[in-house]
Design a protein around this motif. Sequence first.
Motif, PDB file in Angstrom:
ATOM      1  N   VAL A 199      -0.489 -11.846  -1.505  1.00 27.56           N
ATOM      2  CA  VAL A 199       0.477 -12.460  -0.596  1.00 27.56           C
ATOM      3  C   VAL A 199       1.893 -11.984  -0.917  1.00 27.56           C
ATOM      4  CG1 VAL A 199      -0.960 -14.496  -0.254  1.00 27.56           C
ATOM      5  CG2 VAL A 199       0.729 -14.484  -2.087  1.00 27.56           C
ATOM      6  N   GLY A 200       2.793 -12.273   0.015  1.00 29.51           N
ATOM      7  CA  GLY A 200       4.192 -11.916  -0.174  1.00 29.51           C
ATOM      8  C   GLY A 200       4.558 -10.609   0.493  1.00 29.51           C
ATOM      9  N   GLN A 201       5.802 -10.207   0.308  1.00 29.04           N
ATOM     10  CA  GLN A 201       6.347  -9.036   0.995  1.00 29.04           C
ATOM     11  C   GLN A 201       6.217  -7.783   0.126  1.00 29.04           C
ATOM     12  OE1 GLN A 201      10.193  -9.953   2.921  1.00 29.04           O
ATOM     13  NE2 GLN A 201       9.817 -12.090   2.424  1.00 29.04           N
ATOM     14  N   VAL A 202       5.008  -7.537  -0.345  1.00 24.48           N
ATOM     15  CA  VAL A 202       4.808  -6.430  -1.281  1.00 24.48           C
ATOM     16  C   VAL A 202       4.878  -5.070  -0.589  1.00 24.48           C
ATOM     17  CG1 VAL A 202       3.522  -7.745  -2.986  1.00 24.48           C
ATOM     18  CG2 VAL A 202       2.310  -6.737  -1.061  1.00 24.48           C
ATOM     19  N   THR A 203       4.624  -5.015   0.714  1.00 22.36           N
ATOM     20  CA  THR A 203       4.765  -3.741   1.422  1.00 22.36           C
ATOM     21  C   THR A 203       6.218  -3.277   1.376  1.00 22.36           C
ATOM     22  OG1 THR A 203       2.925  -4.292   2.894  1.00 22.36           O
ATOM     23  CG2 THR A 203       4.406  -2.542   3.608  1.00 22.36           C
ATOM     24  N   ARG A 204       7.144  -4.204   1.560  1.00 30.89           N
ATOM     25  CA  ARG A 204       8.573  -3.863   1.467  1.00 30.89           C
ATOM     26  C   ARG A 204       8.918  -3.400   0.050  1.00 30.89           C
ATOM     27  NH1 ARG A 204      12.131  -8.408   4.735  1.00 30.89           N
ATOM     28  NH2 ARG A 204      11.109  -8.210   6.770  1.00 30.89           N
ATOM     29  N   THR A 205       8.350  -4.078  -0.936  1.00 29.63           N
ATOM     30  CA  THR A 205       8.605  -3.693  -2.320  1.00 29.63           C
ATOM     31  C   THR A 205       8.119  -2.266  -2.581  1.00 29.63           C
ATOM     32  OG1 THR A 205       8.368  -5.997  -3.014  1.00 29.63           O
ATOM     33  CG2 THR A 205       8.183  -4.303  -4.729  1.00 29.63           C
ATOM     34  N   ALA A 206       6.890  -1.975  -2.151  1.00 29.81           N
ATOM     35  CA  ALA A 206       6.343  -0.633  -2.345  1.00 29.81           C
ATOM     36  C   ALA A 206       7.186   0.414  -1.620  1.00 29.81           C
ATOM     37  CB  ALA A 206       4.905  -0.582  -1.844  1.00 29.81           C
ATOM     38  N   ARG A 207       7.705   0.051  -0.463  1.00 30.96           N
ATOM     39  CA  ARG A 207       8.522   1.006   0.298  1.00 30.96           C
ATOM     40  C   ARG A 207       9.825   1.326  -0.440  1.00 30.96           C
ATOM     41  NH1 ARG A 207       7.268   2.059   5.320  1.00 30.96           N
ATOM     42  NH2 ARG A 207       6.214   0.050   5.583  1.00 30.96           N
ATOM     43  N   VAL A 208      10.448   0.307  -1.035  1.00 29.05           N
ATOM     44  CA  VAL A 208      11.679   0.529  -1.808  1.00 29.05           C
ATOM     45  C   VAL A 208      11.412   1.460  -2.982  1.00 29.05           C
ATOM     46  CG1 VAL A 208      13.380  -0.582  -3.295  1.00 29.05           C
ATOM     47  CG2 VAL A 208      12.759  -1.639  -1.116  1.00 29.05           C
ATOM     48  N   LEU A 209      10.325   1.222  -3.692  1.00 30.44           N
ATOM     49  CA  LEU A 209      10.007   2.037  -4.859  1.00 30.44           C
ATOM     50  C   LEU A 209       9.689   3.471  -4.468  1.00 30.44           C
ATOM     51  CD1 LEU A 209       7.739  -0.518  -6.771  1.00 30.44           C
ATOM     52  CD2 LEU A 209      10.103   0.085  -7.297  1.00 30.44           C
ATOM     53  N   ALA A 210       8.863   3.636  -3.438  1.00 28.02           N
ATOM     54  CA  ALA A 210       8.476   4.980  -3.019  1.00 28.02           C
ATOM     55  C   ALA A 210       9.669   5.755  -2.479  1.00 28.02           C
ATOM     56  CB  ALA A 210       7.371   4.901  -1.973  1.00 28.02           C
ATOM     57  N   ALA A 211      10.542   5.077  -1.715  1.00 27.33           N
ATOM     58  CA  ALA A 211      11.699   5.746  -1.115  1.00 27.33           C
ATOM     59  C   ALA A 211      12.709   6.192  -2.154  1.00 27.33           C
ATOM     60  CB  ALA A 211      12.371   4.818  -0.100  1.00 27.33           C
ATOM     61  N   SER A 212      12.700   5.566  -3.322  1.00 25.68           N
ATOM     62  CA  SER A 212      13.662   5.947  -4.358  1.00 25.68           C
ATOM     63  C   SER A 212      13.391   7.342  -4.899  1.00 25.68           C
ATOM     64  CB  SER A 212      13.621   4.944  -5.514  1.00 25.68           C
ATOM     65  OG  SER A 212      12.443   5.113  -6.287  1.00 25.68           O
ATOM     66  N   GLY A 213      12.126   7.777  -4.817  1.00 23.20           N
ATOM     67  CA  GLY A 213      11.749   9.062  -5.377  1.00 23.20           C
ATOM     68  C   GLY A 213      11.632   9.070  -6.890  1.00 23.20           C
ATOM     69  N   ARG A 214      11.901   7.916  -7.503  1.00 22.95           N
ATOM     70  CA  ARG A 214      11.873   7.839  -8.966  1.00 22.95           C
ATOM     71  C   ARG A 214      10.660   7.092  -9.498  1.00 22.95           C
ATOM     72  NH1 ARG A 214      17.083   6.423  -7.550  1.00 22.95           N
ATOM     73  NH2 ARG A 214      17.049   4.280  -8.357  1.00 22.95           N
ATOM     74  N   TYR A 215      10.006   6.322  -8.628  1.00 17.78           N
ATOM     75  CA  TYR A 215       8.903   5.477  -9.074  1.00 17.78           C
ATOM     76  C   TYR A 215       7.712   5.588  -8.133  1.00 17.78           C
ATOM     77  CZ  TYR A 215      12.761   3.636 -11.755  1.00 17.78           C
ATOM     78  OH  TYR A 215      13.849   3.547 -12.594  1.00 17.78           O
ATOM     79  N   THR A 216       6.528   5.480  -8.723  1.00 19.15           N
ATOM     80  CA  THR A 216       5.290   5.487  -7.949  1.00 19.15           C
ATOM     81  C   THR A 216       4.715   4.083  -7.949  1.00 19.15           C
ATOM     82  OG1 THR A 216       4.811   7.774  -8.578  1.00 19.15           O
ATOM     83  CG2 THR A 216       2.966   6.433  -7.762  1.00 19.15           C
ATOM     84  N   PRO A 217       4.730   3.399  -6.797  1.00 18.40           N
ATOM     85  CA  PRO A 217       4.187   2.045  -6.774  1.00 18.40           C
ATOM     86  C   PRO A 217       2.663   2.037  -6.844  1.00 18.40           C
ATOM     87  CG  PRO A 217       4.900   2.705  -4.573  1.00 18.40           C
ATOM     88  CD  PRO A 217       5.313   3.807  -5.502  1.00 18.40           C
ATOM     89  N   VAL A 218       2.138   1.124  -7.640  1.00 17.29           N
ATOM     90  CA  VAL A 218       0.701   0.866  -7.721  1.00 17.29           C
ATOM     91  C   VAL A 218       0.538  -0.614  -7.415  1.00 17.29           C
ATOM     92  CG1 VAL A 218      -1.363   0.900  -9.165  1.00 17.29           C
ATOM     93  CG2 VAL A 218       0.405   2.661  -9.461  1.00 17.29           C
ATOM     94  N   VAL A 219       0.106  -0.910  -6.187  1.00 19.36           N
ATOM     95  CA  VAL A 219       0.073  -2.295  -5.724  1.00 19.36           C
ATOM     96  C   VAL A 219      -1.282  -2.922  -6.047  1.00 19.36           C
ATOM     97  CG1 VAL A 219       0.385  -3.853  -3.766  1.00 19.36           C
ATOM     98  CG2 VAL A 219       1.682  -1.712  -3.877  1.00 19.36           C
ATOM     99  N   LEU A 220      -1.237  -4.050  -6.728  1.00 16.63           N
ATOM    100  CA  LEU A 220      -2.449  -4.798  -7.076  1.00 16.63           C
ATOM    101  C   LEU A 220      -2.749  -5.761  -5.932  1.00 16.63           C
ATOM    102  CD1 LEU A 220      -1.489  -5.551 -10.800  1.00 16.63           C
ATOM    103  CD2 LEU A 220      -2.808  -3.614  -9.899  1.00 16.63           C
TER     104      LEU A 220
END
Length: 354
Positions: A199-220
């Motif tokens: 639950v929650g707005q994790v898609t937005r979180t993953a998008r912020v991380l991926a767009a930074s180019g510095r981090y690879t999101p791994v969503v549980l």
Amino acid sequence: MTPRRVLILSASMGAGHDGVARELARRLTRDGAHVQVIDVIRLLPLRLGPLLRWWYRTTVQRTPLVYEIVYQVFFVRGSPVSPLARLAARRLTALLARERPTEVVSAFHLAAQITGLMRDRGTLTAHSTVLVTDFALHRLWLHPGNDRYLCPTPETARQATAATHRPAAAYAPLARPAFHTPPHPTGRLVLVSAGAWGVGQVTRTARVLAASGRYTPVVLCAGNTRLRRRLTAAGLGQALGWRDDLPDLMARAYALVDNAAGLTCVEAFAAGLPVVSYRPIPGHGRAGAHAMARAGLTTFAPDPAALLTALDRLADPRHRAHRTAPATALFTAPPAETLTGDPREENPAPAGGA
């Protein structure tokens, strides 16, 4: 001497309470106790338990503002005894008559209300310990009929004693031994936790991380297959379902971004993994995220820029050690399994009148 028989009352509301209950049961069994874990949701009559679980999950997912209002009205400011506790007490009384435990441990706030109510009435003669799993202590955890409170921090223990006038102590977080593995981060993998229900707005979180180019999101994503498909289709890092190798993932990760302030945070603490709270779910999630940040256990990021700044600063080994030290220190408290029960008497009397 009466054999030690422990009844643990948990709740299938997500996976956190059950995870804590299972680990406590494992440790007590290892130490020679006979342990039974009961889902308190099943004690409610007329299928009210599954209905309550469905309402909670649906509200958090679809109308989070409604859940925030409910949390503030009933959990923070409401009556310390829920009507649901009175409904469940009858079934628990029948269970106690069959199982005859020498002690009861409540790992969910509704369970704590039931046992406190029954101790006051004299219908529960076993010693009653409340194992608080929330870092933000709310009223529904607190009933003066219970004998003892075990809390995740010294501050919550002080709050519990002040509210109930009962003994309270901090306990070491109940994380499985596999999580106590020396960290060895590989790259900039950032775990994003969405709880057992995704639950929650994790898609937005993953998008912020991926767009930074510095981090690879791994969503549980846990059991939320729809979320997993959505993230995969969007190409936002890795989207994982239930995993048996979470301890290894945490050992290899750079950081955890969390939104629920639950068991996953505790497991990260055990793994020495820095935690950043971001876009927490309403109610207990938001309250817990702020409480952990005030205690220095996590960093609270109020916006995308703050999230990336908090992660960037973890590249400095000294800052990283500074951020994880308070969480690591939690494990110096006594283990929960050594604090349950009543060492003074074998058959404790009720806490209140009949």
